[in-house]
Design an enzyme around this catalytic site. Sequence first.
Site, PDB file in Angstrom:
ATOM      1  N   GLY A  39      35.546  35.592  39.650  1.00 14.11           N
ATOM      2  CA  GLY A  39      36.292  36.704  39.052  1.00 14.11           C
ATOM      3  C   GLY A  39      35.517  37.314  37.897  1.00 14.11           C
ATOM      4  O   GLY A  39      35.492  38.544  37.719  1.00 14.11           O
ATOM      5  N   SER A 162      39.202  31.482  51.668  1.00 17.40           N
ATOM      6  CA  SER A 162      38.207  30.401  51.708  1.00 17.40           C
ATOM      7  C   SER A 162      38.002  29.994  53.153  1.00 17.40           C
ATOM      8  O   SER A 162      38.904  30.136  53.979  1.00 17.40           O
ATOM      9  CB  SER A 162      38.755  29.207  50.919  1.00 17.40           C
ATOM     10  OG  SER A 162      38.034  28.037  51.233  1.00 17.40           O
ATOM     11  N   TYR A 187      46.054  23.359  49.765  1.00 18.61           N
ATOM     12  CA  TYR A 187      45.056  24.416  49.489  1.00 18.61           C
ATOM     13  C   TYR A 187      44.813  25.214  50.777  1.00 18.61           C
ATOM     14  O   TYR A 187      44.796  26.449  50.758  1.00 18.61           O
ATOM     15  CB  TYR A 187      43.745  23.790  49.000  1.00 18.61           C
ATOM     16  CG  TYR A 187      42.684  24.811  48.636  1.00 18.61           C
ATOM     17  CD1 TYR A 187      42.858  25.691  47.569  1.00 18.61           C
ATOM     18  CD2 TYR A 187      41.487  24.892  49.358  1.00 18.61           C
ATOM     19  CE1 TYR A 187      41.876  26.621  47.231  1.00 18.61           C
ATOM     20  CE2 TYR A 187      40.502  25.820  49.028  1.00 18.61           C
ATOM     21  CZ  TYR A 187      40.704  26.687  47.964  1.00 18.61           C
ATOM     22  OH  TYR A 187      39.729  27.619  47.631  1.00 18.61           O
TER      23      TYR A 187
HETATM   24  N1  LIG Z   1      33.960  28.398  44.284  1.00 17.63           N
HETATM   25  C1  LIG Z   1      34.050  28.225  45.589  1.00 17.63           C
HETATM   26  O1  LIG Z   1      33.175  27.595  46.223  1.00 17.63           O
HETATM   27  C2  LIG Z   1      35.183  28.834  46.340  1.00 17.63           C
HETATM   28  C3  LIG Z   1      35.218  28.648  47.730  1.00 17.63           C
HETATM   29  C4  LIG Z   1      36.227  29.248  48.459  1.00 17.63           C
HETATM   30  C5  LIG Z   1      37.175  30.028  47.826  1.00 17.63           C
HETATM   31  N2  LIG Z   1      37.146  30.181  46.470  1.00 17.63           N
HETATM   32  C6  LIG Z   1      38.190  31.004  45.853  1.00 17.63           C
HETATM   33  O2  LIG Z   1      37.619  31.815  44.864  1.00 17.63           O
HETATM   34  C7  LIG Z   1      38.616  32.200  43.907  1.00 17.63           C
HETATM   35  C8  LIG Z   1      38.039  32.105  42.502  1.00 17.63           C
HETATM   36  O3  LIG Z   1      37.746  30.760  42.208  1.00 17.63           O
HETATM   37  P1  LIG Z   1      36.434  30.289  41.419  1.00 17.63           P
HETATM   38  O4  LIG Z   1      35.616  29.506  42.356  1.00 17.63           O
HETATM   39  O5  LIG Z   1      35.865  31.439  40.691  1.00 17.63           O
HETATM   40  O6  LIG Z   1      37.098  29.238  40.399  1.00 17.63           O
HETATM   41  P2  LIG Z   1      37.302  29.232  38.807  1.00 17.63           P
HETATM   42  O7  LIG Z   1      36.014  29.407  38.116  1.00 17.63           O
HETATM   43  O8  LIG Z   1      38.096  28.001  38.538  1.00 17.63           O
HETATM   44  O9  LIG Z   1      38.199  30.524  38.563  1.00 17.63           O
HETATM   45  C9  LIG Z   1      39.559  30.538  38.904  1.00 17.63           C
HETATM   46  C10 LIG Z   1      40.241  31.585  38.073  1.00 17.63           C
HETATM   47  O10 LIG Z   1      41.627  31.619  38.431  1.00 17.63           O
HETATM   48  C11 LIG Z   1      42.367  31.556  37.217  1.00 17.63           C
HETATM   49  N3  LIG Z   1      43.719  31.015  37.412  1.00 17.63           N
HETATM   50  C12 LIG Z   1      44.074  29.793  37.796  1.00 17.63           C
HETATM   51  N4  LIG Z   1      45.407  29.661  37.766  1.00 17.63           N
HETATM   52  C13 LIG Z   1      45.906  30.844  37.345  1.00 17.63           C
HETATM   53  C14 LIG Z   1      47.184  31.341  37.067  1.00 17.63           C
HETATM   54  N5  LIG Z   1      48.283  30.563  37.171  1.00 17.63           N
HETATM   55  N6  LIG Z   1      47.333  32.615  36.659  1.00 17.63           N
HETATM   56  C15 LIG Z   1      46.246  33.411  36.500  1.00 17.63           C
HETATM   57  N7  LIG Z   1      44.997  32.997  36.703  1.00 17.63           N
HETATM   58  C16 LIG Z   1      44.825  31.716  37.121  1.00 17.63           C
HETATM   59  C17 LIG Z   1      41.546  30.666  36.307  1.00 17.63           C
HETATM   60  O11 LIG Z   1      41.965  30.782  34.968  1.00 17.63           O
HETATM   61  P3  LIG Z   1      41.601  29.599  33.907  1.00 17.63           P
HETATM   62  O12 LIG Z   1      40.138  29.744  33.603  1.00 17.63           O
HETATM   63  O13 LIG Z   1      42.483  29.912  32.750  1.00 17.63           O
HETATM   64  O14 LIG Z   1      41.907  28.301  34.567  1.00 17.63           O
HETATM   65  C18 LIG Z   1      40.181  31.266  36.567  1.00 17.63           C
HETATM   66  O15 LIG Z   1      40.029  32.454  35.835  1.00 17.63           O
HETATM   67  C19 LIG Z   1      39.808  31.288  44.183  1.00 17.63           C
HETATM   68  O16 LIG Z   1      40.810  32.030  44.853  1.00 17.63           O
HETATM   69  C20 LIG Z   1      39.254  30.217  45.113  1.00 17.63           C
HETATM   70  O17 LIG Z   1      40.216  29.699  45.995  1.00 17.63           O
HETATM   71  C21 LIG Z   1      36.157  29.598  45.713  1.00 17.63           C
END
Ligand SMILES: NC(=O)c1ccc[n+]([C@@H]2O[C@H](COP(=O)([O-])OP(=O)(O)OC[C@H]3O[C@@H](n4cnc5c(N)ncnc54)[C@H](OP(=O)(O)O)[C@@H]3O)[C@@H](O)[C@H]2O)c1
Length: 322
Positions: A39, A162, A187
């Site tokens: 994000g 995902s 998930y």
């Molecule tokens: N990284 C991967 O390999 C991967 C793979 C497949 C899919 N994804 C998807 O990618 C997306 C982004 O994840 P990411 O990998 O960038 O992880 P990340 O770095 O943990 O970022 C997740 C974001 O979501 C926010 N969030 C969590 N709970 C929330 C809530 N209740 N209200 C508002 N915001 C909330 C977090 O805020 P905080 O910082 O305050 O916790 C953080 O800004 C997710 O939908 C995830 O399922 C990621």
Amino acid sequence: MSPARGMMAAMPSSRWTADSIPDLSGQTTVVTGANSGLGFHAALELARYGATVVMACRDLRRGEAALSRIKKEVGRPAVELRRLDLADLTSVRAFSVEMRTAHPQIHLLVNNAGVMAIPRGETADGFELQLGINHLGHFALTGLLLPCLAATPDPRVVTVSSQLHTLGAIEFDDLMSERRYGPWRAYGQSKLANLLFTFELQRRADRAGMTLLSAASHPGYAATNLQVAAAARQSTWIRQASATFTRVVAQPAAQGALPSLYAATMPDVRGGDFIGPDSFGGARGFPTRVKAAAKAYDPITAADLWEHSVDLTGVDFDALDN
Ligand SMILES: NC(=O)c1ccc[n+]([C@@H]2O[C@H](COP(=O)([O-])OP(=O)(O)OC[C@H]3O[C@@H](n4cnc5c(N)ncnc54)[C@H](OP(=O)(O)O)[C@@H]3O)[C@@H](O)[C@H]2O)c1
């Protein structure tokens, strides 16, 4: 950002990078979970190419830190920070009311925020956390922002799913995993729900004659805080093994954000597209059009999930009835 539904689809270039993002001046965009990981990089690049970016974050302190990093890198970006907690429908409603006043036109909504494989918990409204944050919070947000999206000529909604949607099934008789909970199972359900929602939103927008484009993306395997949070309650050994595996195998977060950025900005994206990385079985690489599991395209499950989501959130997407 004109949708290209009905046009011949050009496949995304095999090495597309953020350098190819078109000029986004005059576009208002919203990115959920913009303070971290994918994000953050999505918000950074949208800002770099001239969009007004609303960073929707649950923790304003972490949001401020991310906003400062974007300011440092982009100079004088049109970026603002607003509080949004997807685990609380009161917060989703408050954010949407603020947005309707501050930004009556929204060109792009990126439903990115998420949690992964955490222990069972419930949102303020009693929803299982992963379904509640990843799907129901974004469902409500999209519906409440629909008047702002409908007020622009070619609005887009990009929802981040995902590859692990393949693990999921929509358990209509136990949607909140009250009888049986598995962190990965929940998930998988939430990420399958993201795709069913994406495709159903496109079908409903088409039926309503609205030029909204709804597409999905996935980042492959990207090194972000998601893995750290998922392993947080495990033993030291598992935490270290998970961190090492991520360091060796995962791609950087900036690369993982490319599929979302492609889906959000490129003119050849069609409604219902799913964009993900092109190499290593979809785990790494550059954005390309990918196929979801067959169950993600099932219109009956999608319509059923939609009705459940309306009942649970009380958000009914009125603008699609016009
Ligand atoms: N990284 C991967 O390999 C991967 C793979 C497949 C899919 N994804 C998807 O990618 C997306 C982004 O994840 P990411 O990998 O960038 O992880 P990340 O770095 O943990 O970022 C997740 C974001 O979501 C926010 N969030 C969590 N709970 C929330 C809530 N209740 N209200 C508002 N915001 C909330 C977090 O805020 P905080 O910082 O305050 O916790 C953080 O800004 C997710 O939908 C995830 O399922 C990621």
